[in-house]
Design a protein around this motif. Structure first.
Motif, short mmCIF file in Angstrom:
data_model
loop_
_atom_site.label_atom_id
_atom_site.label_comp_id
_atom_site.label_asym_id
_atom_site.label_seq_id
_atom_site.Cartn_x
_atom_site.Cartn_y
_atom_site.Cartn_z
N ALA A 172 0.51 -1.15 -0.06
CA ALA A 172 0.12 -0.36 0.09
C ALA A 172 0.96 1.17 -0.07
O ALA A 172 1.62 1.31 0.72
N GLU A 173 -0.11 2.79 -0.43
CA GLU A 173 0.98 3.87 0.06
C GLU A 173 -0.25 4.61 0.54
O GLU A 173 -0.92 4.87 0.06
N TRP A 174 0.44 5.13 1.42
CA TRP A 174 -0.61 6.13 2.36
C TRP A 174 -0.73 7.33 2.24
O TRP A 174 1.36 7.52 1.62
N VAL A 226 5.05 4.11 2.61
CA VAL A 226 5.17 2.81 1.02
C VAL A 226 5.08 2.33 2.14
O VAL A 226 6.21 1.60 3.45
N LEU A 227 4.36 1.00 2.34
CA LEU A 227 3.89 0.21 3.42
C LEU A 227 4.10 -1.79 2.56
O LEU A 227 3.27 -1.79 1.53
N VAL A 246 -3.75 -4.40 3.99
CA VAL A 246 -4.01 -3.06 4.77
C VAL A 246 -4.44 -2.08 3.09
O VAL A 246 -3.45 -2.54 2.52
N GLU A 247 -5.51 -1.10 3.29
CA GLU A 247 -5.83 -0.68 2.71
C GLU A 247 -4.89 0.33 1.87
O GLU A 247 -4.27 0.76 2.71
N ASP A 248 -5.04 0.37 0.76
CA ASP A 248 -4.14 1.26 -0.23
C ASP A 248 -5.19 2.45 -0.43
O ASP A 248 -6.34 3.17 0.31
N LEU A 304 -4.68 -1.68 13.73
CA LEU A 304 -5.61 -2.51 13.54
C LEU A 304 -5.02 -3.63 11.96
O LEU A 304 -5.53 -4.52 12.87
N TYR A 305 -3.88 -3.52 11.94
CA TYR A 305 -3.15 -4.25 11.24
C TYR A 305 -1.78 -5.39 11.98
O TYR A 305 -1.75 -6.15 10.97
#
Length: 359
Positions: free
Chosen positions: A228-230, A257-258, A278-280, A304-305
Motif C-alpha cells: 500500500a501507499e498512504w 510506503v507499506l 492493508v488498505e491502499d 488494526l493491521y
C-alpha cells in the motif's frame, strides 16, 4: 608570430522559462495521479474533525520559543566508533536504565540496547544532559557501524517504521541533520529484525526517484512486498493545507510506503497468514509539529493491521514512544528535558490508597 589563444568556457545550458526537467515531469505526473485522493479525502476528514470541535483555528495561548538546545548526539556516536568492539560471547546486548531502587544506573548507550521496563517515565541524567525516558521503551544510540546490539538482542519485530534522512536541497542548506544516500539504506538489517509478515513502513519524500527506489530496489532487496501507499496530509489549525495543494515547490503531503516482509524460506502463502490486509491510499491528516521533520506517531493507526501487542521498532528515530524500540544516532534528541513542561506528580491519590489499605 604569436597566436592568441581564446579559451571558451562551456556554459551550462540554461533552461527556458517553464521548461521542466525529468524529475519535475515525474513529480507533476505523480501529483496529478493522487490529487483528487488528497483533495477529497482531506475535505472529508477535516469536515468530520470540525463537526467534533477540532481544527477550529484555535491555537494554544503559550508562545514560548522553541528550545535551542544543541544536539550533540550524532557527534558522540562518531566518537564512540573509537571504542573497541566486544566479542559476541562476552557481550550483554541489553541493559536496564534504572536500578531496582528506581534510580538511574550507569549505562553504555552506544553498545547496548537500553530499556526502561518500568510502568512510569523517568527523568535521567545522560552524558551531562537530562532526558525523559518513557515507560516500557527501549533504545540504542548508534549509527550503522554499531547497530549490531539491536540485531543481537534477540528481538524480532512485527512493525518496523523507517524515517530515512533523505538527501534534498533544503536539508543541505539548513544543515539541520546529516542526510544519507539512498543506496546506504540497503545496509539496514531489516531481514534480521523483522518477523515473518512484519509490516514495514517507510516515510518517503515527494521526489519520484526516492519513491521508485523504495518500491523497486529497497523493498525487493529486503524481501518486502509492497502492499500500500498512504499519505500524510499536513493542515493548519483551521483545516487548510499548510502549502497550496498545487504548489510547484512544496506539497502539503508526504508518502508512506507499506510492505510485508516475506522471508525467502517462508513458503506460507500470504492468504494463509493472519495478517490483516492493508488498505491502499489511506490518508492521515494532522497539524504538523513545530519541530522540524517530526512525524506523527503511527502507533494507533497501525494497531488494526498488527494487533495491540505487536513489537514495534522505529529506525532513524529522534524520539521515543512507549511500547516501542527505537534506534538512531539522534534517538534521544526530542527527549531532552527542554522540550517538556514538567509538573509535580500528584501523590495525594496514591497516599489515600495506601491509607485505605492500611485501615
Amino acid at each position: 608570430e604569436r597566436k592568441s589563444v581564446i579559451v571558451l568556457e562551456r556554459q551550462k545550458r540554461k533552461r527556458k522559462h517553464g521548461e521542466l526537467n525529468q524529475g519535475e515531469i515525474d513529480a507533476k505526473a505523480f501529483h496529478e495521479k493522487i490529487r483528487s485522493i488528497i483533495l477529497e479525502g482531506t475535505k472529508s476528514l477535516v469536515d468530520s474533525a470540525q463537526s467534533l470541535g477540532y481544527l477550529s483555528g484555535e491555537t494554544e495561548t503559550s508562545k514560548d520559543p522553541l528550545p535551542s538546545q544543541d544536539c550533540r548526539l550524532a557527534a558522540l556516536c562518531e566518537m564512540a566508533k573509537e571504542l573497541p568492539l566486544v566479542a559476541d560471547e562476552e557481550q550483554e546486548w541489553t541493559q536496564s536504565l534504572l536500578t531496582e531502587e528506581g534510580v538511574a544506573s550507569h549505562v553504555d548507550l552506544f553498545s547496548q540496547v537500553t530499556e526502561n521496563s518500568e510502568a512510569w517515565a523517568a527523568v535521567v541524567p545522560l552524558m551531562g544532559e537530562e532526558y525523559i525516558i518513557p515507560h516500557d521503551t527501549a533504545f540504542l544510540l548508534s549509527d550503522f557501524t554499531r547497530i549490531q546490539p539491536l540485531v543481537q538482542c534477540g528481538r524480532r519485530f512485527d512493525v518496523i517504521v523507517i524515517d530515512p534522512p533523505w538527501e534534498n536541497k533544503s536539508v543541505k542548506r539548513s544543515r539541520r541533520y546529516s542526510s544519507l544516500p539512498s543506496s546506504q539504506l540497503k545496509r539496514l538489517p531489516v531481514p534480521l529484525l523483522g518477523s515473518p509478515g512484519c509490516l514495514v513502513v517507510t516515510w518517503v519524500t515527494n521526489r519520484p526517484s526516492h519513491l521508485r527506489f523504495v518500491r523497486d530496489e529497497l523493498y525487493p532487496h529486503w524481501g518486502v512486498e509492497v502492499v500500500a501507499e498512504w499519505f500524510w496530509v499536513k493542515v493548519t489549525t483551521s483545516g487548510e493545507f499548510v502549502f497550496p495543494l498545487d504548489s510547484p515547490h512544496k506539497k502539503p503531503y508526504e508518502v508512506l510506503v507499506l510492505g510485508r516482509y516475506r522471508p525467502a524460506n517462508d513458503h506460507t502463502s500470504p492468504l494463509q497468514t493472519a495478517n490483516v490486509p492493508v488498505e491502499d491510499k489511506r490518508l492521515i491528516v494532522s497539524v504538523p509539529s513545530a519541530l522540524h521533520s517530526q512525524k506523527p506517531s503511527l502507533s494507533e493507526v497501525l494497531k488494526l493491521y498488527v494487533g495491540a501487542e505487536a513489537k514495534c521498532l522505529e529506525l532513524f528515530a529522534r524520539s521515543l514512544q512507549p511500547g516501542w524500540t527505537s534506534w538512531g544516532n539522534e534517538v534521544l534528541k526530542f527527549q531532552h528535558i527542554s522540550y517538556f513542561d514538567l509538573e509535580p506528580a500528584d501523590t495525594s491519590k496514591a497516599e489515600a490508597t495506601e491509607d485505605a489499605a492500611e485501615t
